[in-house]
Motif scaffolding. Structure first.
Motif, mmCIF file in Angstrom:
data_model
loop_
_atom_site.group_PDB
_atom_site.id
_atom_site.type_symbol
_atom_site.label_atom_id
_atom_site.label_comp_id
_atom_site.label_asym_id
_atom_site.label_seq_id
_atom_site.Cartn_x
_atom_site.Cartn_y
_atom_site.Cartn_z
ATOM 1 N N GLY A 37 0.824 -1.213 0.000
ATOM 2 C CA GLY A 37 0.000 0.000 0.000
ATOM 3 C C GLY A 37 0.854 1.257 0.000
ATOM 4 O O GLY A 37 0.603 2.212 -0.761
ATOM 5 N N MET A 38 1.890 1.230 0.845
ATOM 6 C CA MET A 38 2.793 2.380 0.941
ATOM 7 C C MET A 38 3.525 2.618 -0.388
ATOM 8 O O MET A 38 3.655 3.747 -0.858
ATOM 9 C CB MET A 38 3.814 2.064 2.035
ATOM 10 N N ARG B 260 2.553 1.661 -3.313
ATOM 11 C CA ARG B 260 1.619 2.109 -4.367
ATOM 12 C C ARG B 260 1.336 3.597 -4.245
ATOM 13 O O ARG B 260 1.166 4.298 -5.249
ATOM 14 C CB ARG B 260 0.321 1.305 -4.288
ATOM 15 N N THR B 261 1.268 4.088 -3.009
ATOM 16 C CA THR B 261 1.070 5.531 -2.815
ATOM 17 C C THR B 261 2.230 6.313 -3.420
ATOM 18 O O THR B 261 2.035 7.263 -4.194
ATOM 19 C CB THR B 261 0.982 5.846 -1.303
ATOM 20 N N THR B 262 3.438 5.877 -3.075
ATOM 21 C CA THR B 262 4.624 6.560 -3.602
ATOM 22 C C THR B 262 4.684 6.446 -5.120
ATOM 23 O O THR B 262 5.037 7.400 -5.813
ATOM 24 C CB THR B 262 5.889 5.941 -2.979
ATOM 25 N N MET B 263 4.301 5.262 -5.623
ATOM 26 C CA MET B 263 4.345 5.047 -7.070
ATOM 27 C C MET B 263 3.352 5.963 -7.794
ATOM 28 O O MET B 263 3.697 6.593 -8.805
ATOM 29 C CB MET B 263 4.007 3.580 -7.362
ATOM 30 N N PHE B 264 2.144 6.061 -7.248
ATOM 31 C CA PHE B 264 1.108 6.886 -7.888
ATOM 32 C C PHE B 264 1.548 8.354 -7.945
ATOM 33 O O PHE B 264 1.428 9.018 -8.977
ATOM 34 C CB PHE B 264 -0.205 6.742 -7.103
#
Lengths: 153, 90
Positions: free
Chosen positions: B60-61, B63-67
């Motif tokens: 989740g973490m 994916r946040t950074t990736m987005f």
């Protein structure tokens, strides 16, 4: 220990992109009057319409990016990679098409439209950085922002 | 008469050539501006998937950074695109 993620396995866990995109859209709604006012004062009514169109493009771009990533992560990590890369191309093509379609319209002024796209995109992102937690407990937004969002719903 | 017609023809050709050159340059600028972010997003997503595979509990973490990383990288392409539309349509 969590489950092993391979390129064909779905990415488990929460979908932070959707939460972040929703929060960005909410903040875009807050700043819309300011953009319309500034564009309207400098370029007139057509400038305000162009700024509104630019803001719509930016918001749709964020929403589409989040939707594509969330959808593809539910299927597999490999598809998420593909969706991120081809999604980038598809979204650029869509933005190009959206502007190409209105290029000769009477209400379009290109300068405020272009400036709105850049300023809104970067401004909303930098603003959103203030509310991002990116921790194990709160992968998307900070707890205060999450509680505000849940109380608003 | 023929000199005037020739002069008009040359002027039209010059204008057409300038328009073609302008469109080509704007297209080149947009294309070149999209290459860098394309490479950046590919690298970013590849590393993110690797991080998720190594530590699934942090997915989740990551994916946040990736987005956010994708969105910031895409801003470069958008700047190139806006320069293109300003060169092409203004």
């Amino acid at each position: 220990m969590g489950a092993l993620i391979t390129s064909t396995a779905q990415v488990e866990g929460p979908a932070p992109e959707a939460v972040i995109a929703r929060d960005i859209i909410k903040r875009a709604a807050y700043v819309t009057p300011a953009f319309l006012l500034v564009a309207g004062l400098i370029w007139g009514m057509n400038g305000a319409f162009s700024a509104a169109y630019g803001l719509t493009i930016v918001v749709c771009n964020f929403a589409l990016a989040a939707a594509l990533l969330t959808w593809s992560a539910n299927i597999s990590a490999g598809l998420m990679m593909g969706a991120a890369l081809f999604g980038y191309l598809i979204r650029l093509a869509l933005i190009f098409t959206a502007i190409w379609l209105v290029r000769d319209a009477a209400w379009v002024v290109m300068l405020p439209l272009g400036l709105t796209i850049i300023i809104a995109h970067l401004g909303l992102l930098f603003w959103e950085m203030k509310f991002i937690s990116a921790s194990l407990a709160f992968p998307a937004l900070k707890p205060s922002a999450v509680s505000k969002e849940s109380s608003a719903q | 008469m023929s000199i005037l017609a020739q002069a008009t023809e040359v002027a039209v050709d010059k204008a057409t050539a300038q328009a073609i050159a302008g469109a080509t340059n704007a297209g080149m600028a947009y294309g070149l501006a999209a290459i860098g972010p394309g490479i950046g997003i590919g690298y970013l997503v590849g590393q993110s998937v690797q991080a998720m595979a190594r530590q699934p509990e942090a997915a989740g973490m990551v994916r946040t950074t990736m987005f956010l990383g994708i969105a910031f990288t895409e801003a470069l392409a958008l700047i190139g695109f806006v320069v293109f539309i300003l060169l092409k349509f203004v």
